[in-house]
Design an enzyme around this catalytic site. Sequence first.
Site, mmCIF file in Angstrom:
data_model
loop_
_atom_site.group_PDB
_atom_site.id
_atom_site.type_symbol
_atom_site.label_atom_id
_atom_site.label_comp_id
_atom_site.label_asym_id
_atom_site.label_seq_id
_atom_site.Cartn_x
_atom_site.Cartn_y
_atom_site.Cartn_z
ATOM 1 N N HIS A 1 50.073 10.327 49.313
ATOM 2 C CA HIS A 1 50.677 9.180 50.009
ATOM 3 C C HIS A 1 50.214 9.127 51.465
ATOM 4 C CE1 HIS A 1 53.327 7.964 46.802
ATOM 5 N NE2 HIS A 1 53.810 9.187 46.683
ATOM 6 N N CYS B 1 68.691 21.670 60.181
ATOM 7 C CA CYS B 1 69.229 21.882 61.526
ATOM 8 C C CYS B 1 70.204 23.039 61.600
ATOM 9 C CB CYS B 1 69.858 20.594 62.049
ATOM 10 S SG CYS B 1 71.485 20.199 61.360
ATOM 11 N N THR C 1 52.798 13.975 47.870
ATOM 12 C CA THR C 1 53.084 13.499 49.223
ATOM 13 C C THR C 1 51.809 13.442 50.060
ATOM 14 O OG1 THR C 1 55.297 14.434 49.116
ATOM 15 C CG2 THR C 1 54.450 13.984 51.302
ATOM 16 N N GLU D 1 52.674 22.915 51.175
ATOM 17 C CA GLU D 1 52.815 23.927 50.120
ATOM 18 C C GLU D 1 51.783 25.009 50.388
ATOM 19 O OE1 GLU D 1 52.301 21.964 46.358
ATOM 20 O OE2 GLU D 1 53.927 20.557 46.721
#
Length: 372
Positions: free
Chosen positions: A72, A122, A69, A93
Amino acid sequence: MVDAAVSNTAWATSAGSSPAPGTRPPFSTVKAIAKTRPEPGVEIIEVPEPSVRPGHVKIRLEAASVCGTDLHIHTWDAWAASRIKPPRIIGHEFCGTIVEVGEGVTDRAVGDFVSSESHIVCGTCRQCELGQGHVCVNTQILGVDVDGGFAPYVVIPSDNARPTDRSVPVEIAAFQDALGNAVHTAMAGPLTDQTVLITGMGPIGLFAVSVCKAAGAARVIATEISPYRIDLAHQVGVDLVLSPKDGDVAARLAQEVPGGVDATLEMSGHPSSLALAVEATRPGGRISLLGLYGEPRQSVDINSIIFKGIDVNGIVGRKIWQTWDQMAALLQSGRLNLKPVITHKMHYTEFQRAMELMKAGQAGKVVFTFEA
Ligand SMILES: [Zn+2]
Ligand SMILES: [Zn+2]
């Protein structure tokens, strides 16, 4: 549950201004890795050390690791451009020690060793109420939607700081978020005495090999094309790796496992692996899908899935908190062979080098250190 909208971006305005000559800055600053503009690249910037907030804990980092990620976000692909609102400290991480707890936090204490769960959920939506927080519709992600952990200090919701036994080495504790993806995928169905096919030997695929072996799988077969990753797969204990370079993988699998494999864990995001999963999985088996596809619309033989009675499940994140409990038990068992996946350790300010290694496909997990 969490006021994640308060994403400590106050530094955005203060970071660029320097104090008048002869005066001390009103706060101490730290170096963080951040996406500062909506374009490729990231920068090392000076930001105020974050302050603890109600419901949150402040962590002094001991290690962090780089995820796909982050790559990206660095390359600023369509997903990153649509999702990330710079400025944003990246990194999701990590592990470290709690140095301060915010108002209202009762289940974490100063001195606790914790690791990051990157999904802030949430707690009130239908999924959260049913114990399916991993698919909370209001999920916010550390280092994506709120500031993350590529900095010596980070402030995160206390729930997202998962207590970790000190016996777990920091370089492994750091990537439990990613290891948890492998645990969640592998444990989405039975493993004991099973023959498991894992398509794609990126870091999570490699972790999954080790998880399946530790959980009693009879045989773990992988597919991978990169010689570098094939070598890592052998180091973590895979029984057989099939490379498309050596001929038709489906035909060789049919020879190796005539009735089909019991389970396929799809971790590559490659269309051919999806077709292979359907073909190679035995009737009554399961396919667990973790890899994301560049093109979300894929054609698969649905009739085969139906007639073979295959269970197909989509895997996202980590079950909150079952996956973490399973992962803790696996780590405690001493049966996970993860160290070979850690191919590089470097100071977090060497982020660019980490990105280059990952882009070149010459890294497993890159772990960051934070010593001054
Ligand atoms: Zn990640
Ligand atoms: Zn929710």
